[in-house]
Scaffold this motif. Sequence first.
Motif, PDB file in Angstrom:
ATOM      1  N   ASN A  17      19.091  -6.497  16.518  1.00  0.00           N
ATOM      2  CA  ASN A  17      19.160  -7.957  15.529  1.00  0.00           C
ATOM      3  C   ASN A  17      17.885  -8.083  14.847  1.00  0.00           C
ATOM      4  OD1 ASN A  17      21.543  -8.873  16.707  1.00  0.00           O
ATOM      5  ND2 ASN A  17      20.646  -9.653  18.523  1.00  0.00           N
ATOM      6  N   LEU A  18      16.742  -7.565  15.195  1.00  0.00           N
ATOM      7  CA  LEU A  18      15.453  -7.443  14.392  1.00  0.00           C
ATOM      8  C   LEU A  18      15.766  -6.754  13.408  1.00  0.00           C
ATOM      9  CD1 LEU A  18      12.935  -7.482  17.314  1.00  0.00           C
ATOM     10  CD2 LEU A  18      13.580  -9.407  15.864  1.00  0.00           C
ATOM     11  N   TRP A  19      16.100  -5.486  13.570  1.00  0.00           N
ATOM     12  CA  TRP A  19      16.356  -4.679  12.276  1.00  0.00           C
ATOM     13  C   TRP A  19      17.327  -5.333  11.155  1.00  0.00           C
ATOM     14  CZ3 TRP A  19      15.560   0.775  11.408  1.00  0.00           C
ATOM     15  CH2 TRP A  19      16.179   1.400  10.514  1.00  0.00           C
ATOM     16  N   SER A  20      18.552  -5.927  11.714  1.00  0.00           N
ATOM     17  CA  SER A  20      19.564  -6.455  10.705  1.00  0.00           C
ATOM     18  C   SER A  20      18.980  -7.473  10.073  1.00  0.00           C
ATOM     19  CB  SER A  20      20.829  -6.929  11.381  1.00  0.00           C
ATOM     20  OG  SER A  20      20.365  -7.910  12.402  1.00  0.00           O
ATOM     21  N   GLN A  21      17.882  -8.227  10.464  1.00  0.00           N
ATOM     22  CA  GLN A  21      17.258  -9.521   9.886  1.00  0.00           C
ATOM     23  C   GLN A  21      16.324  -8.999   8.737  1.00  0.00           C
ATOM     24  OE1 GLN A  21      15.785 -11.615  12.937  1.00  0.00           O
ATOM     25  NE2 GLN A  21      17.561 -12.043  14.004  1.00  0.00           N
ATOM     26  N   LYS A  22      15.701  -8.000   8.797  1.00  0.00           N
ATOM     27  CA  LYS A  22      14.792  -7.533   7.760  1.00  0.00           C
ATOM     28  C   LYS A  22      15.312  -6.761   6.823  1.00  0.00           C
ATOM     29  CE  LYS A  22      11.030  -8.186  11.467  1.00  0.00           C
ATOM     30  NZ  LYS A  22       9.978  -7.577  12.109  1.00  0.00           N
ATOM     31  N   LYS A  23      15.622  -7.180   5.810  1.00  0.00           N
ATOM     32  CA  LYS A  23      16.216  -6.303   4.684  1.00  0.00           C
ATOM     33  C   LYS A  23      15.140  -6.422   3.185  1.00  0.00           C
ATOM     34  CE  LYS A  23      20.148  -4.997   6.660  1.00  0.00           C
ATOM     35  NZ  LYS A  23      20.171  -3.833   6.815  1.00  0.00           N
ATOM     36  N   SER A  24      14.329  -5.671   3.109  1.00  0.00           N
ATOM     37  CA  SER A  24      13.264  -5.788   2.328  1.00  0.00           C
ATOM     38  C   SER A  24      13.334  -5.076   0.894  1.00  0.00           C
ATOM     39  CB  SER A  24      11.988  -4.989   2.899  1.00  0.00           C
ATOM     40  OG  SER A  24      12.263  -3.582   2.836  1.00  0.00           O
ATOM     41  N   ASP A  25      14.162  -4.376   0.852  1.00  0.00           N
ATOM     42  CA  ASP A  25      14.538  -3.580  -0.565  1.00  0.00           C
ATOM     43  C   ASP A  25      13.149  -2.854  -0.987  1.00  0.00           C
ATOM     44  OD1 ASP A  25      16.045  -2.574  -2.604  1.00  0.00           O
ATOM     45  OD2 ASP A  25      15.740  -4.008  -3.920  1.00  0.00           O
ATOM     46  N   ALA A  26      12.429  -2.264   0.050  1.00  0.00           N
ATOM     47  CA  ALA A  26      11.423  -1.769  -0.240  1.00  0.00           C
ATOM     48  C   ALA A  26      11.773  -0.225   0.050  1.00  0.00           C
ATOM     49  CB  ALA A  26      10.099  -1.951   0.597  1.00  0.00           C
ATOM     50  N   ASN A  27      11.363   0.660  -1.190  1.00  0.00           N
ATOM     51  CA  ASN A  27      11.936   1.979  -0.976  1.00  0.00           C
ATOM     52  C   ASN A  27      10.698   2.924  -1.584  1.00  0.00           C
ATOM     53  OD1 ASN A  27      14.652   0.780  -0.435  1.00  0.00           O
ATOM     54  ND2 ASN A  27      14.319   0.380  -2.833  1.00  0.00           N
TER      55      ASN A  27
END
Length: 760
Positions: A17-27
Amino acid sequence: MKRLLIFLILLTSITDNLWSQKKSDANIFGHVVSKSTGEHLPFIYITIKGTTIGVATDATGHFFLKNLPTGNFTLVASAIGFKRQEIDFSISQNQTLEIDFELEDDAVMLDNLVVSATRNQTNRREAATIVNVINPKMFEVANAVCLSQGLSFQPGLRVETNCQNCGFQQVRINGLDGPYSQILIDSRPIFSSLAGVYGLEQIPANMIERVEVVRGGGSALYGSNAIAGTINIITKEPISNTITISNTTNIINGKSLDYNTSFNASLVSDNNKAGIMLFGSSRQRNPFDYDSDGFTEITKIDSKNIGFRAFYRTGFYSKLTFEYHNIGEFRRGGNLLKLPPHQADIAEQLNHSINTGGVKFDLFSKDYKHKMNTYISMQSIDRNSYYGANQDLNAYGYTDDFSLVTGAQYTYSSANFIFLPAEISTGIEYSINELKDRALGYNRILDQSVNTKSAYIQSEWKNSTWTFLLGSRLDKHSMVKNAIISPRANVRYSPNSNMSFRGSFATGFRAPQAFDEDLHITIAGGEASIIKLDPNLDTEKSYSISGSMDLNYSFGAVQTSMLIEGFYTRLDNVFILDEGDDDIFGNKTLIRKNGDGAIVQGINIEGIVVPSPKYQIQFGATIQKSRYTEPEKWSDDVEPQKRMFRTPDKYGYITSTYDINRDFKVSLSGTYTGSMLVKHYAGVIPKDTEKITPDFFDMNIRFAHTFPINGQLKMELNAGMQNIFNSYQKDFDKGPDRDAGYIYGPSLPRTIFFGVKFTL
């Protein structure tokens, strides 16, 4: 165990759940090239330090990491044969960075990461104990199709065959028998005594990413029976999308064929969140009769292996790993192999079904100060056997074996603990082994239930100059009355980057239980010899010290590395085998009992010379003495003996590789085995005796050429010869009264091989 699985499921759900909440678009994107040639390097592992995030470069040497955590991190590029490179970076949301690597060659592999020193990843150069690595390239150079064929190419290690009928093998480290070593699969002590009988030959090379070898006590984390050393088999991980299919055919002495086919398929999701490595192999080896007496010297084998290793990243700082493999093997030796075993003069026939699996969960804190892992591994072995002579209908048997190990480890990293940066590790471990062995015709009924409750603590202080490792392990073994504390200590001093001195002290013990050799029945003189435990068998204890000097210098373009190591081990209440009276069924018995003691001491020498990136020489030698403190009796026909059997005072190896060009490679490899003392039981000869064996030098050559076929598809053709000089035992016993245990020297006579490998 149920509670542990529930805990893992809950933890996975939370971190997912923690993973899915953090979409950063940092690449991050970039490429990796060789500093010496400028060529782009495929399959280099790119990781973000302190996280579970990682990816491999593609066939063109490029990589891409997306949706990364934001903040300050270190990007790491690493691969076998190259120096590890780290680049610090800072990244924020909706930002894309380009980071490129230029890697230097590292033929001596000092900057590679290893886990066997402390159960935590550490730089091999800074490890408190010497960790030798056998990589896939070494298995290829030696034309090794299984674990046992690659282990001899390390200083202090020697693999030997102990039975002509069934091919029972064991590995000796620093002159001590196989049961003195701890064999691990992915750092877990799941390799049981029964698995140790034939396991070295049952593990195929294609499932192995590398083998890490620690001689001596090493680390308190692995168990107190790691007296001679630890062999840690690291299975292959999925890091990129690749497929490999290969076949190798061996022609033993121009007579018998040995077919080996294997495949590996690695699949990784686009977001690098999940991956799986599938592997499988098949081996069909025909029996081999060297002296044309109708009885085998090399066993018939028909084996199949299939398995996988998979991961699921439950978050930026957490990861689940799964591993499973199944081995099914039939082996038989003796004579009249096409008939049922009870119709042969001598037959040893085994049918194995082995299932091994495990689950591990790793969790890191964001600042990388806290690391925790929990794990559970299991192994189940079903074995149907026949060990018999003279057409004995009663020599059938069966064995059921179940092993489980579970535990947890916590590690805290401190920037300054007392006087230096340190990692403090503590953990608990619980292991059980349930063994039921039935050989009713020999009146052998063994029900052995063993469990060990363990706790350990270990602290490792280190910087570029010093490493201090202090640890202790508490074991309560169910067959030993009192808990046993085993302290261990290691130190490294490096006055400069080219020189290191190391020292270690370790204690250990072996409980009075059945070991691998006890689960094997030897045929000599047409009779079966059964090992039984003395009811008064006491715990064997060990005390070991070692010291080493490691020199690494570059003379212009020439890289060199030299290691000199001295070792000393004292054994109290040493386990020995003595001739017993025949039992009421007329079976010959050998009694495992306590002797007075033993001392094993010597030096290991290892060297690597790399004149150029195309050419490399590696060699190792061991000079040692293995002696009982008092003469020990093994037969009424022979005077008591202080010298340990089957332990040469000198042995070693050499390998050499030359890359004629990028696609054509030539390699040489060889092992030297000095003379040793072996037992020879009566049967063909009138009474028991001892034999001083000759020296052996086993030299191999291999040629390999890679052909690009289409795009990323490549084909390798290889061929060569093992044991070029046919350095092989010449005085095997002949006929039904032979001593099957009278076998020494190289495991194969002159053997021609050829193979093909496809990689996509």
